[in-house]
Design a protein around this motif. Structure first.
Motif, short mmCIF file in Angstrom:
data_model
loop_
_atom_site.label_atom_id
_atom_site.label_comp_id
_atom_site.label_asym_id
_atom_site.label_seq_id
_atom_site.Cartn_x
_atom_site.Cartn_y
_atom_site.Cartn_z
N LYS A 21 16.13 8.55 -10.18
CA LYS A 21 16.96 7.87 -11.16
C LYS A 21 16.61 6.39 -11.24
CE LYS A 21 19.30 11.43 -12.43
NZ LYS A 21 19.06 12.03 -13.75
N GLU A 48 21.65 11.09 -7.75
CA GLU A 48 20.57 12.07 -7.68
C GLU A 48 19.24 11.35 -7.51
OE1 GLU A 48 20.65 14.66 -11.06
OE2 GLU A 48 22.82 14.88 -10.89
N ARG A 49 18.23 12.14 -7.09
CA ARG A 49 16.89 11.57 -6.95
C ARG A 49 16.29 11.25 -8.31
NH1 ARG A 49 13.83 15.23 -2.47
NH2 ARG A 49 14.67 14.16 -0.66
#
Lengths: 207, 84
Positions: free
Chosen positions: A25, A22-23
């Motif tokens: 991170k 996911e973005r």
């Protein structure tokens, strides 16, 4: 990258995880062989470019060395630099001027990304000394400060560490601390050992 | 889940899995439902999926990683750790 290496890297277990991350991170990349670490970084950037994200690499090595590795991994370094989607920064080898944590974080967050389009994908290590107790301790303090406010910023970041260079007498404690201050860990080792997972998996759920 | 793959046949028998896992039937049924919801197994007939096999492989690798790094859980109180 020759055809065999290309095929091996395609089947490398953590690659799917890299594609599905996911973005926003904070990712810990532990490696015992630089070749596998570059496979991960190459894939991470490659996927970022495909999504129109800006990628940057900051390093205490010479930027040309990184460029060479990224090119060998199939990334058109000149093209993406020209499009302002890729930057490779050389940072000071000495850690003497990095002890002001807010300044160090601000430099990473703002100066390195100036005039680039968000969201960002970054790879780097700010502190070069991980071989002494003071060096790794300061490094972890910086990681902790960065991790606490990570959600406030629009980027993901891979922090990479050569396991063999980490201060050896309390290595397991340093690695635990590093894991605690990242969302994901990627262990870039031989293909039959490599793995990637969320660090939350290592928390006990039966307290 | 390991019990399902340990079965000699590719299709596992629920009674054999129950015996090997030493679980009460209602508990086993609950776990099987959960694994099916996560697409790791299918129940009729009882089979492990590719996702399930991948998970088992990752589980082994994560265990090896933890062992190799000499770490335990990450929510140990900070005062018990000498690191940061």
């Amino acid at each position: 990258m020759d055809n065999k290496n290309k095929n091996d890297s395609k089947n490398y277990r953590p690659m799917k995880f890299v594609d599905q991350m996911e973005r926003n991170k904070h990712i810990l990349l532990l490696y015992d062989d630089q070749k596998y670490a570059y496979w991960i970084v190459g894939r991470y950037f490659h996927y970022g470019f495909a999504k129109g994200e800006s990628c940057m690499f900051y390093t205490s090595d010479r930027p040309e060395i990184i460029e060479k590795h990224l090119s060998a991994g199939g990334i058109d370094v000149s093209l993406f630099k020209q499009k302002n989607l890729l930057r490779i920064y050389g940072i000071e080898r000495s850690d003497d001027n990095k002890h002001n944590i807010p300044h160090a974080l601000n430099q990473i967050r703002e100066e390195y990304t100036k005039d680039m389009k968000p969201p960002y994908r970054r790879v780097g290590g700010t502190i070069t000394d991980v071989q002494t107790i003071d060096g790794i301790r300061f490094n972890i303090l910086l990681e902790k400060a960065g991790h606490q406010h990570f959600d406030e910023f629009n980027y993901s970041q891979i922090c990479y560490y050569d396991i063999s260079r980490i201060e050896p007498t309390r290595k397991h404690e340093w690695i635990s601390s590093l894991l605690r201050n990242h969302h994901y860990v990627i262990y870039a080792s031989e293909p039959n050992k490599a793995v990637a997972f969320e660090t939350a998996l290592l928390e006990q759920d039966d307290k | 889940m390991d019990e399902i793959t340990n079965d000699e046949d590719s299709v596992a028998k629920p009674t054999r899995v129950q015996l090997r896992s030493n679980l009460a039937y209602d508990k086993l049924a609950r776990y099987l439902d959960e694994l099916e919801n996560k697409k790791m197994i299918i129940q009729s007939p009882l089979l492990i999926t590719k996702k399930g096999r991948d998970f088992l492989q990752d589980y082994d690798r994560i265990s090896n990683f933890i062992h190799e790094m000499g770490i335990k859980y990450l929510d140990i109180p900070l005062d018990e750790m000498r690191g940061v």
